[in-house]
Design an enzyme around this catalytic site. Structure first.
Site, PDB file in Angstrom:
ATOM      1  N   ASP A   1       0.982  -1.037   0.045  1.00 45.41           N
ATOM      2  CA  ASP A   1       0.028  -0.004  -0.058  1.00 45.41           C
ATOM      3  C   ASP A   1       0.963   1.120  -0.016  1.00 45.41           C
ATOM      4  OD1 ASP A   1      -1.644   2.189   0.586  1.00 45.41           O
ATOM      5  OD2 ASP A   1      -2.464   1.612   2.465  1.00 45.41           O
TER       6      ASP A   1
ATOM      7  N   LYS B   1       2.871  11.048  -3.439  1.00 46.38           N
ATOM      8  CA  LYS B   1       1.582  10.384  -4.190  1.00 46.38           C
ATOM      9  C   LYS B   1       0.702  11.466  -4.778  1.00 46.38           C
ATOM     10  CE  LYS B   1      -1.838   7.018  -3.265  1.00 46.38           C
ATOM     11  NZ  LYS B   1      -2.392   6.110  -2.335  1.00 46.38           N
TER      12      LYS B   1
ATOM     13  N   GLU C   1      -7.391   0.487  -4.670  1.00 41.94           N
ATOM     14  CA  GLU C   1      -7.307   0.408  -3.148  1.00 41.94           C
ATOM     15  C   GLU C   1      -8.522  -0.238  -2.619  1.00 41.94           C
ATOM     16  OE1 GLU C   1      -6.004   4.294  -1.982  1.00 41.94           O
ATOM     17  OE2 GLU C   1      -3.970   4.102  -2.732  1.00 41.94           O
TER      18      GLU C   1
ATOM     19  N   ASP D   1     -12.656   5.533   2.750  1.00 42.74           N
ATOM     20  CA  ASP D   1     -11.326   5.521   3.088  1.00 42.74           C
ATOM     21  C   ASP D   1     -11.060   6.767   3.533  1.00 42.74           C
ATOM     22  OD1 ASP D   1      -8.674   5.585   3.135  1.00 42.74           O
ATOM     23  OD2 ASP D   1      -8.345   4.553   1.347  1.00 42.74           O
TER      24      ASP D   1
HETATM   25  P1  ADP Z   1      -3.071   7.373   4.109  1.00 44.00           P
HETATM   26  O1  ADP Z   1      -3.729   6.366   3.440  1.00 44.00           O
HETATM   27  O2  ADP Z   1      -3.235   8.578   3.631  1.00 44.00           O
HETATM   28  O3  ADP Z   1      -1.492   6.788   3.668  1.00 44.00           O
HETATM   29  P2  ADP Z   1      -3.575   6.215   6.647  1.00 44.00           P
HETATM   30  O4  ADP Z   1      -4.546   5.361   6.345  1.00 44.00           O
HETATM   31  O5  ADP Z   1      -2.242   5.633   7.181  1.00 44.00           O
HETATM   32  O6  ADP Z   1      -3.013   7.258   5.568  1.00 44.00           O
HETATM   33  O7  ADP Z   1      -4.177   7.362   7.636  1.00 44.00           O
HETATM   34  C1  ADP Z   1      -3.070   8.147   8.332  1.00 44.00           C
HETATM   35  C2  ADP Z   1      -4.093   8.917   9.278  1.00 44.00           C
HETATM   36  O8  ADP Z   1      -4.842   8.037  10.338  1.00 44.00           O
HETATM   37  C3  ADP Z   1      -3.266  10.018  10.176  1.00 44.00           C
HETATM   38  O9  ADP Z   1      -3.819  11.093  10.169  1.00 44.00           O
HETATM   39  C4  ADP Z   1      -3.334   9.558  11.643  1.00 44.00           C
HETATM   40  O10 ADP Z   1      -3.131  10.488  12.512  1.00 44.00           O
HETATM   41  C5  ADP Z   1      -4.809   8.773  11.634  1.00 44.00           C
HETATM   42  N1  ADP Z   1      -4.585   7.833  12.830  1.00 44.00           N
HETATM   43  C6  ADP Z   1      -3.846   6.591  13.070  1.00 44.00           C
HETATM   44  N2  ADP Z   1      -4.375   6.098  14.044  1.00 44.00           N
HETATM   45  C7  ADP Z   1      -5.357   6.945  14.734  1.00 44.00           C
HETATM   46  C8  ADP Z   1      -6.261   6.656  15.597  1.00 44.00           C
HETATM   47  N3  ADP Z   1      -6.101   5.698  16.500  1.00 44.00           N
HETATM   48  N4  ADP Z   1      -7.035   7.581  15.984  1.00 44.00           N
HETATM   49  C9  ADP Z   1      -7.336   8.566  14.834  1.00 44.00           C
HETATM   50  N5  ADP Z   1      -6.673   8.596  13.980  1.00 44.00           N
HETATM   51  C10 ADP Z   1      -5.685   7.908  13.657  1.00 44.00           C
HETATM   52 MG    MG Z   2      -4.512   4.594   2.288  1.00 45.62          MG
END
Ligand code: ADP
Ligand code: MG
Length: 618
Positions: free
Chosen positions: A23, A87, A187, A211
């Site tokens: 991913d 990205k 995705e 998402d």
């Molecule tokens: P992307 O798909 O954009 O790469 P992710 O799916 O990894 O991102 O999501 C990252 C986001 O999720 C960040 O803003 C992070 O702060 C938030 N996040 C991660 N864990 C938690 C949690 N326990 N509670 C709330 N937000 C969270």
């Molecule tokens: Mg993502």
């Protein structure tokens, strides 16, 4: 299951190479595999650490790149050398990014606004492909370190709305990182696979994949039937995510301690520590009712209900997008069988509650939302490795693909909604005697005239051996590989001359464009049909005129002078009809000319046959 094979030649044991699922996220990236023992999709992580690798690249003064947590620490303190959200730049020109230029704290080169962007770090320039390749290389290293074996094959996910250029860029980034990208998967498709949806041939479901990541929000409506994942609609906001929650909490904290934002806005390290505190608060509130912490000399605190009320407007915006996606797919919430939660920000309880309420059903959140996309990519990788034989994952083409034929007509080789991978070929011939080349123009779209469709590529097929018009057999083949990338080959069958190109449009289509092209084709269907018929009649008429003319020039002795006069008159009538927009008239005149020329065409044929017989040696 891992497959162990024996090399018959050497007798040595060979472990089948693991294909990993990746991913490549805007905020975080990670790599997953199907665990050889448990058979379950598993995210790879070093002992005692997170599986997530922040998608951040930091360059030191010597141009050395560092990726992940270490790079993330430089976001506020060394912003011009710290690249995040690469990205967002994939397959984009500066023009595409112009309206969001303020978002990037590093230097996005703007001098060539129409070609693909570059990022300047110190005196070096990087393409988004290179930047993504640094992240992929890190993931590859991590996987190799943990698995203790070389990793060279991967499945990489991209957002459903990624166009051809962005998919190709992702693929290139993989190649640059030393990975053979076996497939690019959407995705939301990966997320459904991780939930085991779509793994059975006779399964039919309509699902919503919600998402909410760090900086982006995507909602996709998918139809799963017979192993095919069809994206019915996508919507979202490319600048809405968990980062906005963090910002809202930062503002809340500053208000709490009475510091106006502009006072700390230039103090990078203060800003950094406050942002980290805000993110920590947000994460805590996903499982607890209250957060408190110390920032400098201040005590900060926020309750879950306070947090909910400051992020409510943001969550509400995601619901608007969901409503739009549903209406674009012509569906109501009742027609959605399941709602899948993806992305770290869906851990926020308010998000889950609001979205459950919106869809009128409990959302699915049993698979770790940070990992679900990578886990699904691993499921796909396993399928590609041949470990799940009775299941083949298929995608479909969003628009028809074809080439331009005489009169500017679109000749469709692969229709819209065809399964991918796919291939098709058709034979064409030359219009003129001795014609040595043929222009092959590839188009995408639903309209009958190519001028209304979108040109993807063009090449001049040269080297056709000199032959009379109509004799060369040029076979044009389209091959769409599993990633939806098209290659076009032209081959002259008599001589074997062959040429091919891979269609890599610099800019692909957005979803809106695809939609508009489909709509256009429906609204113009009737008009198109009439034009097509007219163009076809004209082309036929022109060909007949040419053939007749040639015939007369070559075989004057076969025609009586009366026939010659008659033919000339019929030819003139046809010529005249060709200048008018009347398909029926053209057809009548073609028929009349045919009527007159038929007898001497037969005579010519007889002459040719007897000539051939005479020349034949026994
Ligand atoms: P992307 O798909 O954009 O790469 P992710 O799916 O990894 O991102 O999501 C990252 C986001 O999720 C960040 O803003 C992070 O702060 C938030 N996040 C991660 N864990 C938690 C949690 N326990 N509670 C709330 N937000 C969270
Ligand atoms: Mg993502």
């Amino acid at each position: 299951m891992a497959k162990i094979g024996i090399n018959i030649a050497t007798g040595s044991l060979q472990q089948a190479e693991m294909i990993v699922g990746i991913d490549l996220g805007t905020t975080n990236s990670l790599v997953a595999i199907i665990h050889p023992e448990s058979g379950k999709p598993t995210a790879l992580k070093e002992f005692d650490s997170s599986s997530l690798v922040p998608s951040v690249v930091h360059f030191d003064g010597f141009g050395n790149a560092e990726v992940g947590d270490a790079a993330r620490a430089f976001l506020e303190t060394d912003p011009s050398n710290t690249i995040f959200s690469a990205k967002r730049l994939m397959g984009k020109s500066f023009n595409d990014l112009k309206s969001n230029a303020g978002f990037f704290t590093y230097k996005v080169i703007d001098d060539d606004t129409d070609s693909l962007v570059k990022i300047q770090v110190g005196d070096r320039f990087y393409s988004p492909i290179e930047l993504s390749s640094f992240i992929l290389k890190e993931l590859k290293n991590r996987a190799e370190h943990i698995l203790k074996t070389p990793v060279t094959k991967a499945v990489i996910t991209v957002p459903a709305y990624f166009n051809d250029a962005q998919r190709q860029a992702t693929r290139d980034a993989g190649r640059l990182a030393g990975l053979d990208v076996l497939r690019i998967v959407n995705e939301p498709t990966a997320a459904s696979l991780a939930y085991g949806l779509g793994l059975h041939k006779d399964e039919e479901k309509t699902i919503a994949v919600y998402d909410l990541g760090g900086g982006t929000f995507d909602i996709s409506i998918l139809k799963i039937a017979g192993g095919i994942f069809e994206v019915l609609s996508t919507n979202g906001d490319t600048y809405l995510g968990g980062d906005d929650f963090d910002r809202a909490v930062m503002e809340f904290f500053l208000q709490q301690v009475g510091i106006p934002f502009h006072e700390i806005k230039n103090d990078k390290s203060q800003l950094q520590s406050l942002r980290l505190m805000a993110e920590a608060a947000k994460k805590t509130l996903s499982s607890e009712e209250q957060f408190s912490g110390k920032w400098n000399e201040y005590n900060l605190s926020i309750s879950k209900s306070e947090f909910n009320s400051i992020i409510e407007p943001l969550v509400s915006r995601t619901k608007d997008c969901c409503a739009k996606a549903l209406s674009d797919a012509c569906l109501t919430v009742e027609q959605i069988d399941a709602v899948i939660m993806v992305g770290g920000s869906t851990r926020v309880p308010l998000v889950k509650e609001s979205i459950s309420a919106f869809f009128g059903k409990q959302v699915n959140d049993s698979v770790n939302p940070d990992e679900v996309v990578a886990l699904g990519a691993a499921v796909q990788a396993d399928i590609l490795a041949g470990n799940n034989k009775d299941f083949l994952l298929l995608d479909i083409t969003p628009l028809s693909l074809g080439i331009e034929t005489m009169g500017g007509l679109m000749d469709v080789l692969i229709p819209r909604n065809a399964k991918i991978p796919n291939r098709a070929s058709r034979q064409y011939t030359t219009q003129k005697d001795g014609q040595g080349s043929m222009r092959i123009s590839v188009f995408q779209g639903e309209r009958d005239l190519v001028q209304h469709n979108r040109k993807l590529a063009e090449f001049n097929f040269t080297g056709i051996p000199g032959m009379p018009a109509g004799l060369p057999k040029v076979e044009v083949s389209f091959l769409i590989n599993a990633d939806g990338i098209l290659s076009v080959t032209a081959k002259e069958l008599r001589s074997g001359v062959e040429q091919s190109i891979e269609v890599k449009p610099q800019y692909g289509l957005t979803d809106e464009e695809v939609e508009k092209m489909l709509l256009d084709s429906i609204t113009h269907a009737k008009e198109d049909m009439t034009t097509r018929a007219l163009v076809e009649a004209r082309t036929e008429g022109e060909q007949i005129l040419e053939v007749t003319e040639k015939f007369i020039a070559k075989n004057p002795e076969l025609l009586s002078s009366e026939e010659l006069v008659q033919t000339a008159a019929a030819m003139q009538n046809l010529q005249l009809a060709l200048t008018m927009d009347d398909k029926n008239l053209i057809q009548i005149k073609i028929e009349e000319l045919n009527e007159i020329s038929r007898p001497f065409a037969e005579r010519a044929m007889d002459a040719a046959v007897s000539g051939a017989l005479k020349g034949k040696k026994v």
